[in-house]
Design a protein around this motif. Structure first.
Motif, PDB file in Angstrom:
ATOM      1  N   ALA A 150       0.849  -1.206   0.000  1.00  0.00           N
ATOM      2  CA  ALA A 150       0.000   0.000   0.000  1.00  0.00           C
ATOM      3  C   ALA A 150       0.880   1.249   0.000  1.00  0.00           C
ATOM      4  O   ALA A 150       0.641   2.199  -0.760  1.00  0.00           O
ATOM      5  CB  ALA A 150      -0.922  -0.022   1.225  1.00  0.00           C
ATOM      6  N   ALA A 151       1.927   1.234   0.819  1.00  0.00           N
ATOM      7  CA  ALA A 151       2.841   2.399   0.864  1.00  0.00           C
ATOM      8  C   ALA A 151       3.505   2.607  -0.486  1.00  0.00           C
ATOM      9  O   ALA A 151       3.667   3.748  -0.954  1.00  0.00           O
ATOM     10  CB  ALA A 151       3.897   2.170   1.950  1.00  0.00           C
ATOM     11  N   HIS A 205      -3.091   7.323   8.924  1.00  0.00           N
ATOM     12  CA  HIS A 205      -2.313   7.371  10.164  1.00  0.00           C
ATOM     13  C   HIS A 205      -2.058   5.960  10.702  1.00  0.00           C
ATOM     14  O   HIS A 205      -0.970   5.639  11.171  1.00  0.00           O
ATOM     15  CB  HIS A 205      -3.075   8.215  11.205  1.00  0.00           C
ATOM     16  N   LYS A 206      -3.072   5.113  10.593  1.00  0.00           N
ATOM     17  CA  LYS A 206      -2.908   3.723  11.069  1.00  0.00           C
ATOM     18  C   LYS A 206      -1.808   3.018  10.267  1.00  0.00           C
ATOM     19  O   LYS A 206      -0.951   2.323  10.822  1.00  0.00           O
ATOM     20  CB  LYS A 206      -4.221   2.941  10.898  1.00  0.00           C
ATOM     21  N   LEU A 207      -1.830   3.213   8.958  1.00  0.00           N
ATOM     22  CA  LEU A 207      -0.813   2.559   8.112  1.00  0.00           C
ATOM     23  C   LEU A 207       0.577   3.081   8.463  1.00  0.00           C
ATOM     24  O   LEU A 207       1.533   2.301   8.642  1.00  0.00           O
ATOM     25  CB  LEU A 207      -1.113   2.827   6.628  1.00  0.00           C
ATOM     26  N   LEU A 208       0.703   4.410   8.585  1.00  0.00           N
ATOM     27  CA  LEU A 208       2.021   4.988   8.859  1.00  0.00           C
ATOM     28  C   LEU A 208       2.549   4.557  10.226  1.00  0.00           C
ATOM     29  O   LEU A 208       3.744   4.273  10.383  1.00  0.00           O
ATOM     30  CB  LEU A 208       1.950   6.516   8.748  1.00  0.00           C
ATOM     31  N   ARG A 209       1.660   4.486  11.213  1.00  0.00           N
ATOM     32  CA  ARG A 209       2.109   4.062  12.555  1.00  0.00           C
ATOM     33  C   ARG A 209       2.533   2.596  12.535  1.00  0.00           C
ATOM     34  O   ARG A 209       3.528   2.209  13.151  1.00  0.00           O
ATOM     35  CB  ARG A 209       0.998   4.301  13.584  1.00  0.00           C
ATOM     36  N   PHE A 210       1.779   1.781  11.828  1.00  0.00           N
ATOM     37  CA  PHE A 210       2.124   0.353  11.705  1.00  0.00           C
ATOM     38  C   PHE A 210       3.515   0.215  11.072  1.00  0.00           C
ATOM     39  O   PHE A 210       4.382  -0.514  11.576  1.00  0.00           O
ATOM     40  CB  PHE A 210       1.061  -0.342  10.828  1.00  0.00           C
ATOM     41  N   LEU A 211       3.732   0.942   9.969  1.00  0.00           N
ATOM     42  CA  LEU A 211       5.015   0.808   9.272  1.00  0.00           C
ATOM     43  C   LEU A 211       6.154   1.451  10.058  1.00  0.00           C
ATOM     44  O   LEU A 211       7.287   0.973  10.038  1.00  0.00           O
ATOM     45  CB  LEU A 211       4.897   1.413   7.865  1.00  0.00           C
ATOM     46  N   LEU A 215       1.123  14.360   8.152  1.00  0.00           N
ATOM     47  CA  LEU A 215       0.057  13.386   7.880  1.00  0.00           C
ATOM     48  C   LEU A 215      -0.995  13.949   6.932  1.00  0.00           C
ATOM     49  O   LEU A 215      -1.395  13.308   5.956  1.00  0.00           O
ATOM     50  CB  LEU A 215      -0.593  12.959   9.209  1.00  0.00           C
ATOM     51  N   HIS A 216      -1.453  15.193   7.220  1.00  0.00           N
ATOM     52  CA  HIS A 216      -2.559  15.746   6.419  1.00  0.00           C
ATOM     53  C   HIS A 216      -2.087  16.089   5.010  1.00  0.00           C
ATOM     54  O   HIS A 216      -2.829  15.900   4.035  1.00  0.00           O
ATOM     55  CB  HIS A 216      -3.183  16.941   7.144  1.00  0.00           C
TER      56      HIS A 216
END
Ligand code: SAM
Length: 337
Positions: A24-25, A56-62, A41-42
């Motif tokens: 996804a990234a 935000h969820k994806l970025l925090r996970f990665l 983020l925005h």
């Protein structure tokens, strides 16, 4: 480490979410946007057309896995891992992982491993309705197999051109030569050689453009067509670089037989690819499984290459390996030895 720790570590290693998150990234080109200064983020959500809360969820996970870092609240930066996802990175990794590219169609076929294990058949055609090389047109024009292949071939072409005793003069045919990376390196390093590029028509068109840009057009001939049809005759060398592992024994033998039929008695047929029973077992077993699932091909042992050569009325006379691990297998007509 306790067995529970081991189980936890293994479960994490085989969890399917991380590969999807990285894809996804890659598809959203997050690394390129961050590299261009859109670190908030925005701003990233705006650039990628995504929902900030979900992004935000994806970025925090990665970030928790070292792919990005977060230098401040809602701020993200690259790490050495995400730097490999930049579009211009020489690995081409971002493009292989992009959900709109040919890599995603490959992933889709790989996901049918369990079916393939039961049937013993390559699942690509059942999944996509057509074989791998006929399906290439389905990729987006800015992310084609040829472009990705080209990037890979560039990584070994120079070494190949300089670490084998190539003749100073003669004509070679690069059979399934892709978009000309190997020919460009060979003809540049050996000014007395000329060549024919044989591949599928759209690939040859791209290859001849590349060879023209390199100033080599006058020493190159285009041969759009199939290696399952008769090949340009009487060349001094027929090259098969990473071609035979795409095919099962029946088809690989036909390709080799076509080289043998086109060759003159003194011609050399060079098979250049990895040998299954030497080198990095992780990489080789992965490629073997991948070939089976994508094209019905396989990695081969030296003995299996000897059998293929014999079935094509050729003799495999010499084996060498260049530093990157590619083997150069020299075949001749038996009467020329
Ligand atoms: C794995 S790529 C290898 C390309 C190049 N030799 C290299 O090492 O980068 C296999 C090549 O075979 C070509 N190919 C597939 N089917 C073909 C056919 N029937 N006739 C000619 N070329 C074909 C593909 O277009 C592709 O360029």
């Amino acid at each position: 480490m306790t067995s529970q720790d081991q189980a936890r570590e293994f479960a994490e290693a085989v969890d399917g979410l991380a590969p999807l998150a990285v894809r996804a990234a890659a598809t959203l080109r997050l690394a390129d946007h961050i590299h261009a200064g859109h670190t908030d983020l925005h701003a990233l959500a705006g650039r990628t057309g995504t929902d900030p809360h979900a992004l935000h969820k994806l970025l925090r996970f990665l970030t928790s896995r070292g792919v990005f870092t977060d230098p401040g609240p809602d701020q993200f930066a690259l790490t050495p891992l995400s730097a490999t996802l930049l579009d211009e990175h020489p690995s081409g990794l971002r493009r292989w992982l992009d959900r709109g590219g040919i890599g995603a169609r490959m992933d889709h076929a790989l996901a049918h491993l369990d079916t393939a294990l039961r049937t013993g058949r390559c699942p690509y055609t059942d999944v996509h309705g057509t074989g791998f090389y006929d399906d290439l047109a389905a990729a987006t024009p800015d992310n084609t197999f040829d472009q990705l292949r080209d990037q890979h071939a560039d990584s070994f072409a120079h070494e190949l051109a300089t670490s084998h005793p190539w003749p100073t003069t003669g004509h070679l045919v690069d059979v399934g030569g892709g978009t000309g990376a190997v020919l460009e390196a060979l003809l540049t390093a050996h000014p007395g050689l000329s060549a024919t590029l044989l591949d599928r028509p759209e690939t040859v068109t791209a290859g001849m453009q590349r060879l023209s840009r390199a100033g080599l057009a006058s020493r190159c001939t285009a041969a759009p067509g199939s290696f399952f049809d008769p090949l340009p005759p009487r060349a001094d060398i027929y090259l098969l670089v990473n071609v035979l592992h795409n095919w099962n024994d029946h088809h690989a033998t036909t390709i080799l037989q076509n080289c043998a039929a086109a060759a003159h008695p003194e011609s050399t047929i060079l098979i250049i690819e990895r040998i299954a029973d030497t080198g990095d077992a992780r990489a080789l077993t992965a490629m073997d499984l991948r070939m089976f699932l994508l094209t019905g091909g396989q990695e081969r042992t030296l003995q299996q290459f000897h059998h293929l050569a014999t079935d094509a009325y050729l003799t495999l006379t010499h084996t060498a390996t260049i530093p990157s691990g590619l083997a150069i297998l020299t075949c001749h007509h038996p009467r020329s030895i």
